[in-house]
Design a protein around this motif. Sequence first.
Motif, PDB file in Angstrom:
ATOM      1  N   TYR A  51       0.838  -1.191   0.000  1.00  8.91           N
ATOM      2  CA  TYR A  51       0.000   0.000   0.000  1.00  8.91           C
ATOM      3  C   TYR A  51       0.877   1.247   0.000  1.00  8.91           C
ATOM      4  O   TYR A  51       2.005   1.223   0.475  1.00  8.91           O
ATOM      5  N   CYS A  52       0.302   2.326  -0.512  1.00 12.97           N
ATOM      6  CA  CYS A  52       1.013   3.593  -0.589  1.00 12.97           C
ATOM      7  C   CYS A  52       0.024   4.687  -0.212  1.00 12.97           C
ATOM      8  O   CYS A  52      -1.122   4.677  -0.696  1.00 12.97           O
ATOM      9  N   ALA A  65       3.512   1.979  -8.956  1.00 13.40           N
ATOM     10  CA  ALA A  65       3.420   0.743  -9.733  1.00 13.40           C
ATOM     11  C   ALA A  65       2.007   0.166  -9.646  1.00 13.40           C
ATOM     12  O   ALA A  65       1.303   0.354  -8.648  1.00 13.40           O
ATOM     13  N   ASP A  66       1.605  -0.547 -10.686  1.00 17.40           N
ATOM     14  CA  ASP A  66       0.236  -1.063 -10.797  1.00 17.40           C
ATOM     15  C   ASP A  66      -0.178  -1.985  -9.660  1.00 17.40           C
ATOM     16  O   ASP A  66      -1.345  -1.998  -9.259  1.00 17.40           O
ATOM     17  N   HIS A  67       0.732  -2.773  -9.124  1.00 19.82           N
ATOM     18  CA  HIS A  67       0.358  -3.745  -8.093  1.00 19.82           C
ATOM     19  C   HIS A  67       0.291  -3.151  -6.686  1.00 19.82           C
ATOM     20  O   HIS A  67      -0.006  -3.856  -5.727  1.00 19.82           O
ATOM     21  N   ILE A  68       0.531  -1.846  -6.569  1.00 21.65           N
ATOM     22  CA  ILE A  68       0.490  -1.173  -5.267  1.00 21.65           C
ATOM     23  C   ILE A  68      -0.818  -0.401  -5.156  1.00 21.65           C
ATOM     24  O   ILE A  68      -1.178   0.357  -6.048  1.00 21.65           O
ATOM     25  N   GLU A  69      -1.523  -0.611  -4.057  1.00 16.35           N
ATOM     26  CA  GLU A  69      -2.803   0.058  -3.849  1.00 16.35           C
ATOM     27  C   GLU A  69      -2.595   1.395  -3.149  1.00 16.35           C
ATOM     28  O   GLU A  69      -2.017   1.448  -2.054  1.00 16.35           O
ATOM     29  N   CYS A  70      -3.052   2.465  -3.781  1.00 18.08           N
ATOM     30  CA  CYS A  70      -2.998   3.788  -3.160  1.00 18.08           C
ATOM     31  C   CYS A  70      -4.188   3.927  -2.218  1.00 18.08           C
ATOM     32  O   CYS A  70      -5.322   3.614  -2.589  1.00 18.08           O
ATOM     33  N   ILE A  71      -3.916   4.367  -0.999  1.00 20.37           N
ATOM     34  CA  ILE A  71      -4.969   4.439   0.019  1.00 20.37           C
ATOM     35  C   ILE A  71      -5.004   5.819   0.658  1.00 20.37           C
ATOM     36  O   ILE A  71      -4.053   6.610   0.556  1.00 20.37           O
ATOM     37  N   ASP A  72      -6.108   6.085   1.351  1.00 22.97           N
ATOM     38  CA  ASP A  72      -6.240   7.326   2.111  1.00 22.97           C
ATOM     39  C   ASP A  72      -6.030   7.033   3.602  1.00 22.97           C
ATOM     40  O   ASP A  72      -5.782   5.886   3.993  1.00 22.97           O
ATOM     41  N   GLU A  73      -6.151   8.070   4.407  1.00 22.33           N
ATOM     42  CA  GLU A  73      -5.873   7.923   5.838  1.00 22.33           C
ATOM     43  C   GLU A  73      -6.848   6.975   6.533  1.00 22.33           C
ATOM     44  O   GLU A  73      -6.486   6.254   7.451  1.00 22.33           O
TER      45      GLU A  73
END
Length: 91
Positions: A51-52, A65-73
């Motif tokens: 996660y990022c 990168a595509d396999h990394i999930e962008c998340i919020d707080e």
Amino acid sequence: MTLHIVNQSPYSGSALGDCLKAFAAGDALLLIEDGVYGAGAHQPLPEMNIYCLKADAEARGVTVADHIECIDESRWVALCAEHNPIVSWFR
């Protein structure tokens, strides 16, 4: 299942490398602050549970990168509730 949190750039310290040595199946990795520089496609990261923090990546202009999930707080808080222990890597 450990949640590993890295806030240092892989270009200025060993936190991400040290974290990956300790990373085990079922663990999760969250990249925050300058740690998001490790989210680029050129970094060798596990394919799952990575996660990022979206706001930090956007602030630094990092293409994730595509396999990394962008998340919020709020998703970060949920990850903390789902994992035990939580380890912060900052070297």
